[in-house]
Design a protein around this motif. Structure first.
Motif, PDB file in Angstrom:
ATOM      1  N   ASP A 192     -52.910 154.234  34.170  1.00  0.00           N
ATOM      2  CA  ASP A 192     -51.467 154.073  34.280  1.00  0.00           C
ATOM      3  C   ASP A 192     -50.735 155.262  33.695  1.00  0.00           C
ATOM      4  O   ASP A 192     -49.669 155.656  34.180  1.00  0.00           O
ATOM      5  CB  ASP A 192     -51.003 152.794  33.583  1.00  0.00           C
ATOM      6  CG  ASP A 192     -49.545 152.496  33.882  1.00  0.00           C
ATOM      7  OD1 ASP A 192     -49.248 152.134  35.035  1.00  0.00           O
ATOM      8  OD2 ASP A 192     -48.699 152.649  32.979  1.00  0.00           O
ATOM      9  N   PHE A 209     -47.186 145.423  36.331  1.00  0.00           N
ATOM     10  CA  PHE A 209     -46.180 145.416  35.264  1.00  0.00           C
ATOM     11  C   PHE A 209     -45.017 146.346  35.601  1.00  0.00           C
ATOM     12  O   PHE A 209     -43.855 146.028  35.336  1.00  0.00           O
ATOM     13  CB  PHE A 209     -46.812 145.827  33.929  1.00  0.00           C
ATOM     14  CG  PHE A 209     -47.464 144.699  33.190  1.00  0.00           C
ATOM     15  CD1 PHE A 209     -46.755 143.550  32.867  1.00  0.00           C
ATOM     16  CD2 PHE A 209     -48.794 144.781  32.816  1.00  0.00           C
ATOM     17  CE1 PHE A 209     -47.354 142.500  32.186  1.00  0.00           C
ATOM     18  CE2 PHE A 209     -49.413 143.737  32.133  1.00  0.00           C
ATOM     19  CZ  PHE A 209     -48.694 142.592  31.817  1.00  0.00           C
ATOM     20  N   SER A 210     -45.323 147.496  36.185  1.00  0.00           N
ATOM     21  CA  SER A 210     -44.277 148.464  36.531  1.00  0.00           C
ATOM     22  C   SER A 210     -43.315 147.879  37.560  1.00  0.00           C
ATOM     23  O   SER A 210     -42.094 148.033  37.445  1.00  0.00           O
ATOM     24  CB  SER A 210     -44.905 149.753  37.074  1.00  0.00           C
ATOM     25  OG  SER A 210     -45.631 150.434  36.083  1.00  0.00           O
ATOM     26  N   TYR A 219     -42.706 144.702  38.150  1.00  0.00           N
ATOM     27  CA  TYR A 219     -41.917 143.629  37.536  1.00  0.00           C
ATOM     28  C   TYR A 219     -40.852 144.184  36.602  1.00  0.00           C
ATOM     29  O   TYR A 219     -39.674 143.791  36.671  1.00  0.00           O
ATOM     30  CB  TYR A 219     -42.854 142.688  36.764  1.00  0.00           C
ATOM     31  CG  TYR A 219     -42.109 141.631  35.977  1.00  0.00           C
ATOM     32  CD1 TYR A 219     -41.554 140.522  36.622  1.00  0.00           C
ATOM     33  CD2 TYR A 219     -41.945 141.749  34.597  1.00  0.00           C
ATOM     34  CE1 TYR A 219     -40.859 139.558  35.904  1.00  0.00           C
ATOM     35  CE2 TYR A 219     -41.253 140.794  33.867  1.00  0.00           C
ATOM     36  CZ  TYR A 219     -40.704 139.704  34.520  1.00  0.00           C
ATOM     37  OH  TYR A 219     -40.011 138.756  33.818  1.00  0.00           O
ATOM     38  N   LEU A 220     -41.270 145.111  35.721  1.00  0.00           N
ATOM     39  CA  LEU A 220     -40.328 145.679  34.753  1.00  0.00           C
ATOM     40  C   LEU A 220     -39.251 146.509  35.442  1.00  0.00           C
ATOM     41  O   LEU A 220     -38.086 146.503  35.028  1.00  0.00           O
ATOM     42  CB  LEU A 220     -41.081 146.541  33.733  1.00  0.00           C
ATOM     43  CG  LEU A 220     -42.036 145.785  32.796  1.00  0.00           C
ATOM     44  CD1 LEU A 220     -42.828 146.764  31.931  1.00  0.00           C
ATOM     45  CD2 LEU A 220     -41.269 144.801  31.912  1.00  0.00           C
ATOM     46  N   LEU A 273     -43.584 151.821  29.703  1.00  0.00           N
ATOM     47  CA  LEU A 273     -44.891 151.181  29.891  1.00  0.00           C
ATOM     48  C   LEU A 273     -45.989 152.237  29.984  1.00  0.00           C
ATOM     49  O   LEU A 273     -47.061 152.082  29.382  1.00  0.00           O
ATOM     50  CB  LEU A 273     -44.882 150.329  31.158  1.00  0.00           C
ATOM     51  CG  LEU A 273     -46.221 149.661  31.519  1.00  0.00           C
ATOM     52  CD1 LEU A 273     -46.573 148.600  30.483  1.00  0.00           C
ATOM     53  CD2 LEU A 273     -46.157 149.048  32.920  1.00  0.00           C
ATOM     54  N   SER A 301     -44.771 149.242  43.997  1.00  0.00           N
ATOM     55  CA  SER A 301     -45.759 148.575  43.147  1.00  0.00           C
ATOM     56  C   SER A 301     -46.804 147.855  43.991  1.00  0.00           C
ATOM     57  O   SER A 301     -48.003 147.926  43.714  1.00  0.00           O
ATOM     58  CB  SER A 301     -45.058 147.576  42.222  1.00  0.00           C
ATOM     59  OG  SER A 301     -45.999 146.865  41.447  1.00  0.00           O
TER      60      SER A 301
END
Length: 405
Positions: free
Chosen positions: A27, A157-158, A160-161, A173, A260
């Motif tokens: 990541d 996560f990216s 969603y965030l 992140l 994403s």
């Protein structure tokens, strides 16, 4: 407790930090990159300029890959260079949050690319130093599976965030994963890395001072491999960022979620493709593995040209996962196998990556300007067509490659 890896028995306390390093480093290296295009697009950039600035970073990384490989061959402080590279990647990425001026973004991408050019050879060298040549193919495949799994988690996560809190959260992140990468590499005992094995030198062998390009040009199989990869990445390099831009241009519900999803689908497939590549290479050699990877790109370009939508991302990114997953195991494995005993494995990796990077670094600029002039659909067809050069090279020199496999 120890773990048996095809000819080598290694303590699990060493293997798990190595695999967690590959997991978290994924990541840090790729988490921001695919989102950078839509971030700059939101700040008024056009696709041509976005492609150009990405090419600047790509060229910097390409130039540094051979010196980085030579450095990793020479140094006994491989963990240190992973730490320094991670720190610089974190700082360089965060700079873009404060300014989106062309030269600020350019300098940031150059710094990130230089740091990334060190991380790749360092992790390969550390792996070789721990498991030796006999265990490298299998362990490298496992490393790549963890790397792709890290990309899946990071991208999820990216997305969603980014949807909930905006692009700043994606950058933060990536920085957090960078810190975990540093912790992971420091958990690998320095004494567990055999520096001679890490560079592919046989015990009692003499040091070969050949330069990266000399290593490349004196070895026909490596030259064919590098040329085929250059054609492939000339088409492949721009495919994902342009696919994200195409989605943003068509006003998809949320561009960061779409990007994403493209990453998650591809990386999930890459996990399986990496593990499959281990078995295929042990049974049939690397030639077939790489041929399949090259064939995937023209098909991907054809589908992308007609399906730039939430439905199209599935076949497009499944094919991306097949190509990249197979190559992530086969390319380092083949180079390490060819150069085993020379003591120049990492500089050889750097030389191949430089020629490969020549294609990858120019791809965003070429793709970006073509898309701006004639549209995304035709661009995807053209990008996919570049891999025909890879296929032709690979088939014409099949006898040469199969001989070293």
């Amino acid at each position: 407790m120890s773990k048996h890896i095809k000819g080598a028995t290694v303590n699990k306390k060493i293997i798990w930090p190595l695999q967690s390093l590959n997991f978290f480093m994924a990541d840090l290296q790729a988490g921001v990159g695919p989102f950078l295009g839509i971030f700059l697009l939101a700040h008024g950039w056009k696709s041509g300029l976005i492609g150009s600035v990405m090419t600047i970073g790509g060229v910097a990384g390409m130039i540094m890959t051979i010196p980085a490989g030579a450095l990793i061959d020479a140094t006994k402080r491989k963990r240190f260079y992973v730490v320094i590279s991670a720190v610089f990647t974190i700082l360089a990425s965060c700079v873009i949050l404060f300014s989106q001026e062309f030269w600020v973004v350019s300098i940031s991408l150059v710094a990130t690319a230089i740091a990334g050019s060190v991380i790749g050879p360092a992790i390969i060298g550390i792996t070789l130093g721990i498991v030796k040549q006999k265990g490298f193919n299998r362990q490298n495949g496992n490393n790549q599976a963890f790397n792709h799994a890290g990309n899946v988690l990071g991208s999820a996560f990216s997305g969603y965030l980014g949807y909930k809190f905006g692009m700043t959260a994606i950058f933060l992140l990536s920085a957090f994963f960078g810190v975990l990468s540093i912790i992971s590499v420091l958990m690998i005992p320095a004494k567990s890395i055999d520096d001679n094995a890490a560079r592919g030198m046989k015990e009692g062998g003499e040091d070969d001072k050949a330069s990266g390009f000399k290593v490349l040009f004196q070895c026909k199989p490596l030259l064919v491999l590098a040329g085929a990869l250059a054609f492939f990445h000339l088409g492949n390099g721009a495919m994902l960022p342009l696919y994200g831009l195409a989605a943003a241009a068509k006003n998809q519900e949320n561009a960061s979620v779409f990007v994403s999803m493209t990453i998650i689908i591809a990386q999930l497939v890459m996990i399986g493709a990496s593990l499959l590549a281990i078995r295929m290479s042990e049974k049939s050699g690397y030639w077939l593995v790489l041929l399949i990877s090259f064939i995937s790109l023209p098909i991907r370009g054809l589908i992308a040209a007609h399906m730039a939508s939430h439905i199209g991302i599935y076949p497009v990114q499944i094919l991306d996962g097949i190509g990249a997953g197979l190559q992530s195991v086969a390319v380092p494995g083949l180079v390490a196998h060819i150069l085993n005993g020379t003591g120049r494995v990492n500089i050889g990796q750097g030389a191949v990556m430089t020629v490969q990077g020549l294609g990858a670094s120019f791809s965003p600029a070429i793709g970006g300007w073509i898309a701006q002039e004639i549209g995304y659909n035709s661009t995807f067809m053209i990008l996919g067509g570049f891999a025909i050069g890879s296929i032709l090279l690979w088939v014409l020199f099949a006898k040469t490659i199969r001989a070293v496999c």
